[in-house]
Design a protein around this motif. Structure first.
Motif, PDB file in Angstrom:
ATOM      1  N   GLU A   1      24.627 -12.829  -3.382  1.00 32.30           N
ATOM      2  CA  GLU A   1      25.263 -12.162  -2.232  1.00 32.30           C
ATOM      3  C   GLU A   1      24.393 -10.985  -1.827  1.00 32.30           C
ATOM      4  O   GLU A   1      24.106 -10.094  -2.636  1.00 32.30           O
ATOM      5  N   ASP A   2      23.947 -10.969  -0.553  1.00 32.29           N
ATOM      6  CA  ASP A   2      23.067  -9.894  -0.118  1.00 32.29           C
ATOM      7  C   ASP A   2      23.819  -8.648   0.330  1.00 32.29           C
ATOM      8  O   ASP A   2      23.229  -7.582   0.461  1.00 32.29           O
ATOM      9  N   ASP A   3      25.129  -8.759   0.572  1.00 28.50           N
ATOM     10  CA  ASP A   3      25.938  -7.593   0.925  1.00 28.50           C
ATOM     11  C   ASP A   3      26.278  -6.838  -0.362  1.00 28.50           C
ATOM     12  O   ASP A   3      27.007  -7.336  -1.225  1.00 28.50           O
TER      13      ASP A   3
ATOM     14  N   ASP B   1      19.157 -12.609  -2.829  1.00 30.62           N
ATOM     15  CA  ASP B   1      18.644 -13.584  -1.863  1.00 30.62           C
ATOM     16  C   ASP B   1      18.580 -14.951  -2.519  1.00 30.62           C
ATOM     17  O   ASP B   1      18.706 -15.088  -3.747  1.00 30.62           O
ATOM     18  N   GLY B   2      18.374 -15.971  -1.699  1.00 29.07           N
ATOM     19  CA  GLY B   2      18.408 -17.335  -2.202  1.00 29.07           C
ATOM     20  C   GLY B   2      17.278 -17.664  -3.159  1.00 29.07           C
ATOM     21  O   GLY B   2      17.477 -18.405  -4.123  1.00 29.07           O
ATOM     22  N   ARG B   3      16.102 -17.110  -2.912  1.00 28.68           N
ATOM     23  CA  ARG B   3      14.985 -17.394  -3.816  1.00 28.68           C
ATOM     24  C   ARG B   3      15.250 -16.812  -5.203  1.00 28.68           C
ATOM     25  O   ARG B   3      14.990 -17.452  -6.226  1.00 28.68           O
ATOM     26  N   ALA B   4      15.799 -15.602  -5.234  1.00 30.48           N
ATOM     27  CA  ALA B   4      16.139 -14.978  -6.510  1.00 30.48           C
ATOM     28  C   ALA B   4      17.226 -15.770  -7.224  1.00 30.48           C
ATOM     29  O   ALA B   4      17.241 -15.862  -8.454  1.00 30.48           O
ATOM     30  N   ALA B   5      18.153 -16.347  -6.443  1.00 28.93           N
ATOM     31  CA  ALA B   5      19.215 -17.163  -7.042  1.00 28.93           C
ATOM     32  C   ALA B   5      18.623 -18.370  -7.762  1.00 28.93           C
ATOM     33  O   ALA B   5      18.979 -18.673  -8.906  1.00 28.93           O
ATOM     34  N   LEU B   6      17.702 -19.064  -7.101  1.00 30.03           N
ATOM     35  CA  LEU B   6      17.070 -20.234  -7.722  1.00 30.03           C
ATOM     36  C   LEU B   6      16.279 -19.843  -8.965  1.00 30.03           C
ATOM     37  O   LEU B   6      16.333 -20.533  -9.995  1.00 30.03           O
ATOM     38  N   ASP B   7      15.564 -18.725  -8.885  1.00 28.90           N
ATOM     39  CA  ASP B   7      14.779 -18.271 -10.036  1.00 28.90           C
ATOM     40  C   ASP B   7      15.678 -17.947 -11.219  1.00 28.90           C
ATOM     41  O   ASP B   7      15.385 -18.319 -12.363  1.00 28.90           O
TER      42      ASP B   7
ATOM     43  N   LYS C   1      15.406 -15.010   2.880  1.00 28.79           N
ATOM     44  CA  LYS C   1      14.393 -15.811   2.181  1.00 28.79           C
ATOM     45  C   LYS C   1      14.774 -17.287   2.096  1.00 28.79           C
ATOM     46  O   LYS C   1      14.071 -18.137   2.633  1.00 28.79           O
ATOM     47  N   VAL C   2      15.865 -17.608   1.408  1.00 29.41           N
ATOM     48  CA  VAL C   2      16.377 -18.983   1.369  1.00 29.41           C
ATOM     49  C   VAL C   2      17.885 -18.889   1.562  1.00 29.41           C
ATOM     50  O   VAL C   2      18.555 -18.186   0.800  1.00 29.41           O
ATOM     51  N   ASP C   3      18.431 -19.549   2.598  1.00 23.89           N
ATOM     52  CA  ASP C   3      19.864 -19.408   2.826  1.00 23.89           C
ATOM     53  C   ASP C   3      20.664 -20.274   1.853  1.00 23.89           C
ATOM     54  O   ASP C   3      20.122 -21.090   1.103  1.00 23.89           O
ATOM     55  N   GLY C   4      21.981 -20.064   1.864  1.00 25.71           N
ATOM     56  CA  GLY C   4      22.856 -20.752   0.924  1.00 25.71           C
ATOM     57  C   GLY C   4      22.849 -22.254   1.077  1.00 25.71           C
ATOM     58  O   GLY C   4      22.972 -22.987   0.084  1.00 25.71           O
ATOM     59  N   TRP C   5      22.707 -22.738   2.319  1.00 26.11           N
ATOM     60  CA  TRP C   5      22.663 -24.190   2.534  1.00 26.11           C
ATOM     61  C   TRP C   5      21.498 -24.796   1.750  1.00 26.11           C
ATOM     62  O   TRP C   5      21.660 -25.808   1.047  1.00 26.11           O
ATOM     63  N   ASP C   6      20.314 -24.159   1.890  1.00 21.28           N
ATOM     64  CA  ASP C   6      19.133 -24.706   1.228  1.00 21.28           C
ATOM     65  C   ASP C   6      19.211 -24.540  -0.288  1.00 21.28           C
ATOM     66  O   ASP C   6      18.744 -25.415  -1.034  1.00 21.28           O
ATOM     67  N   VAL C   7      19.787 -23.431  -0.737  1.00 21.30           N
ATOM     68  CA  VAL C   7      19.961 -23.251  -2.185  1.00 21.30           C
ATOM     69  C   VAL C   7      20.809 -24.378  -2.750  1.00 21.30           C
ATOM     70  O   VAL C   7      20.466 -24.998  -3.765  1.00 21.30           O
ATOM     71  N   CYS C   8      21.913 -24.673  -2.078  1.00 16.85           N
ATOM     72  CA  CYS C   8      22.807 -25.736  -2.535  1.00 16.85           C
ATOM     73  C   CYS C   8      22.100 -27.086  -2.510  1.00 16.85           C
ATOM     74  O   CYS C   8      22.213 -27.886  -3.444  1.00 16.85           O
ATOM     75  N   ARG C   9      21.349 -27.327  -1.444  1.00 21.81           N
ATOM     76  CA  ARG C   9      20.628 -28.598  -1.313  1.00 21.81           C
ATOM     77  C   ARG C   9      19.608 -28.773  -2.446  1.00 21.81           C
ATOM     78  O   ARG C   9      19.507 -29.844  -3.051  1.00 21.81           O
TER      79      ARG C   9
END
Length: 236
Positions: A9-11, A34-40, A58-66
């Motif tokens: 969550e970026d907020d 951010d999404g990249r940090a989430a994946l890492d 960086k990477v939105d939630g849709w792409d992280v989920c995908r």
């Protein structure tokens, strides 16, 4: 039912609120922005559940989920300020397990996390997957429902709605939230589909479907499943 949870969550205020409430529940929480940090972080130390905001840098939630769905079955609870039905269906199509729109109650977030973890862990030894709400008994493994010890035949869509509400008795579900649980069961779904399923369920589980006492309407909001007679309800 404590777990290791990643909150993406970026907020800053929203992330801190989620972290505080989840830690109060006993979970260990890692917050990423951010999404990249989430994946890492997920690849570094896989959590048991991901709370994932959609609109992130960086990477939105849709792409992280995908991306995650190509790598694992990690349970994902998506958060978004976009409440359109198309957004809900997109999130579910990408493999999200649940979906909350902002603003949301932190207590509801905790309840949703608890439900997802229960669903994931229901096959562990010693955990009974059968749900009981008053005179209702819902067995997800056998796909069986009984009302006052009487077997009830449910369609897959009816069972999906009943099981979702039985997992959180007393919680009010909006039609949009219930629509998410119908994904994959009904080919064409609208808010009216939910009403039809509710009407049919009442015929099967209520002593008097015209005066429901189990599956009740919360006017202007949605529906909830309660212990017999715990809440007044009238059929819409």
């Amino acid at each position: 039912m404590c777990a290791h949870v990643v909150v993406a969550e970026d907020d800053e205020k929203q992330a801190e609120l989620a972290r505080r409430y989840l830690e109060r529940e006993g979970h260990s929480v890692v917050v990423v922005r951010d999404g990249r940090a989430a994946l890492d972080e997920i690849r570094r130390q896989p959590p048991e559940l991901l709370v994932l905001d959609v609109m992130m840098p960086k990477v939105d939630g849709w792409d992280v989920c995908r991306i995650l769905r190509r790598e694992s079955e990690l349970p994902v609870l998506m958060l978004t300020a976009r409440s359109a039905e198309d957004d809900l269906l997109l999130g579910l199509d990408l493999g999200a397990d649940d979906y909350m729109t902002k603003p949301y109650s932190p207590r509801e977030l905790v309840a949703r996390v608890r439900t997802l973890l229960r669903r994931v862990r229901r096959d562990e030894p010693g955990i009974d997957p059968v749900l009981r709400v008053g005179g209702l008994r819902i067995d997800p493994e056998r796909h069986e429902v009984s009302s006052d010890a009487r077997r009830v035949d449910c369609t897959p869509g009816e069972f999906a709605l009943l099981h979702a509400m039985a997992a959180q008795p007393g919680r009010v579900f909006t039609r949009e939230q219930l629509l998410g649980h119908l994904h994959g069961f009904d080919r064409y779904i609208t808010s009216r589909t939910v009403d039809v399923h509710v009407m049919n369920l009442r015929k099967k589980i209520e002593p008097n479907p015209r005066k429901p006492r189990r599956l009740v309407t919360v006017y202007g909001v949605g529906y909830k499943l309660v212990e017999d007679g715990d809440g007044p309800g009238r059929a819409r």
